[in-house]
Design a protein around this motif. Sequence first.
Motif, PDB file in Angstrom:
ATOM      1  N   UNK A   4      45.393  54.344  44.998  1.00  0.00           N
ATOM      2  CA  UNK A   4      44.140  53.702  45.381  1.00  0.00           C
ATOM      3  C   UNK A   4      43.767  52.527  44.477  1.00  0.00           C
ATOM      4  N   UNK A   5      44.533  52.288  43.436  1.00  0.00           N
ATOM      5  CA  UNK A   5      44.196  51.209  42.514  1.00  0.00           C
ATOM      6  C   UNK A   5      44.399  49.848  43.179  1.00  0.00           C
ATOM      7  N   UNK A   6      43.398  48.990  43.051  1.00  0.00           N
ATOM      8  CA  UNK A   6      43.433  47.656  43.638  1.00  0.00           C
ATOM      9  C   UNK A   6      44.393  46.776  42.846  1.00  0.00           C
ATOM     10  N   UNK A   7      45.373  46.213  43.531  1.00  0.00           N
ATOM     11  CA  UNK A   7      46.346  45.337  42.876  1.00  0.00           C
ATOM     12  C   UNK A   7      46.220  43.907  43.386  1.00  0.00           C
ATOM     13  N   UNK A   8      45.029  43.557  43.898  1.00  0.00           N
ATOM     14  CA  UNK A   8      44.809  42.200  44.382  1.00  0.00           C
ATOM     15  C   UNK A   8      44.882  41.216  43.215  1.00  0.00           C
ATOM     16  N   UNK A   9      45.147  39.958  43.509  1.00  0.00           N
ATOM     17  CA  UNK A   9      45.196  38.973  42.429  1.00  0.00           C
ATOM     18  C   UNK A   9      43.914  38.932  41.588  1.00  0.00           C
ATOM     19  N   UNK A  10      42.753  39.013  42.226  1.00  0.00           N
ATOM     20  CA  UNK A  10      41.504  38.983  41.468  1.00  0.00           C
ATOM     21  C   UNK A  10      41.380  40.195  40.554  1.00  0.00           C
ATOM     22  N   UNK A  11      41.762  41.357  41.037  1.00  0.00           N
ATOM     23  CA  UNK A  11      41.711  42.547  40.184  1.00  0.00           C
ATOM     24  C   UNK A  11      42.703  42.434  39.035  1.00  0.00           C
ATOM     25  N   UNK A  12      43.846  41.817  39.287  1.00  0.00           N
ATOM     26  CA  UNK A  12      44.793  41.567  38.192  1.00  0.00           C
ATOM     27  C   UNK A  12      44.143  40.669  37.139  1.00  0.00           C
ATOM     28  N   UNK A  22      46.816  36.648  33.249  1.00  0.00           N
ATOM     29  CA  UNK A  22      45.986  35.847  34.145  1.00  0.00           C
ATOM     30  C   UNK A  22      46.870  34.892  34.953  1.00  0.00           C
ATOM     31  N   UNK A  23      47.841  34.288  34.298  1.00  0.00           N
ATOM     32  CA  UNK A  23      48.776  33.388  34.972  1.00  0.00           C
ATOM     33  C   UNK A  23      49.545  34.151  36.058  1.00  0.00           C
ATOM     34  N   UNK A  24      49.933  35.383  35.768  1.00  0.00           N
ATOM     35  CA  UNK A  24      50.622  36.210  36.762  1.00  0.00           C
ATOM     36  C   UNK A  24      49.717  36.471  37.968  1.00  0.00           C
ATOM     37  N   UNK A  25      48.419  36.628  37.725  1.00  0.00           N
ATOM     38  CA  UNK A  25      47.471  36.827  38.826  1.00  0.00           C
ATOM     39  C   UNK A  25      47.380  35.564  39.687  1.00  0.00           C
ATOM     40  N   UNK A  26      47.383  34.385  39.058  1.00  0.00           N
ATOM     41  CA  UNK A  26      47.374  33.129  39.818  1.00  0.00           C
ATOM     42  C   UNK A  26      48.652  33.010  40.654  1.00  0.00           C
ATOM     43  N   UNK A  27      49.763  33.407  40.081  1.00  0.00           N
ATOM     44  CA  UNK A  27      51.027  33.362  40.803  1.00  0.00           C
ATOM     45  C   UNK A  27      50.994  34.284  42.020  1.00  0.00           C
ATOM     46  N   UNK A  28      50.474  35.478  41.832  1.00  0.00           N
ATOM     47  CA  UNK A  28      50.376  36.429  42.946  1.00  0.00           C
ATOM     48  C   UNK A  28      49.447  35.877  44.028  1.00  0.00           C
TER      49      UNK A  28
END
Length: 97
Positions: A4-12, A22-28
Amino acid sequence: MPLHEDTSPLEMARRATCKAEFIAALSKLRKASGLSYSQIELKTDHRYRVSSSTAQRLCTEQLPKHEVQLRAFLMACDVSAEAIADWVKEWQRLLFS
């Protein structure tokens, strides 16, 4: 990771403890948008153009240097205004930590 854990870019971005995360979240986010780096460049506003090479760096190695750069990238990826505010908050947290 629980199912159930949110793995959306914003949650990352919210969970990021370092600039690389943070850069990995932008990439996703970019990958989820389905946009190429060139398409991001074409979608950025004429007032603040994010070149394809800059978009690539933001997704692989460089934290955005300016808030306007981050906002332009996020708008190109069709992020909502409310979510952009959240992204900026997380970027500031890492930038000033």
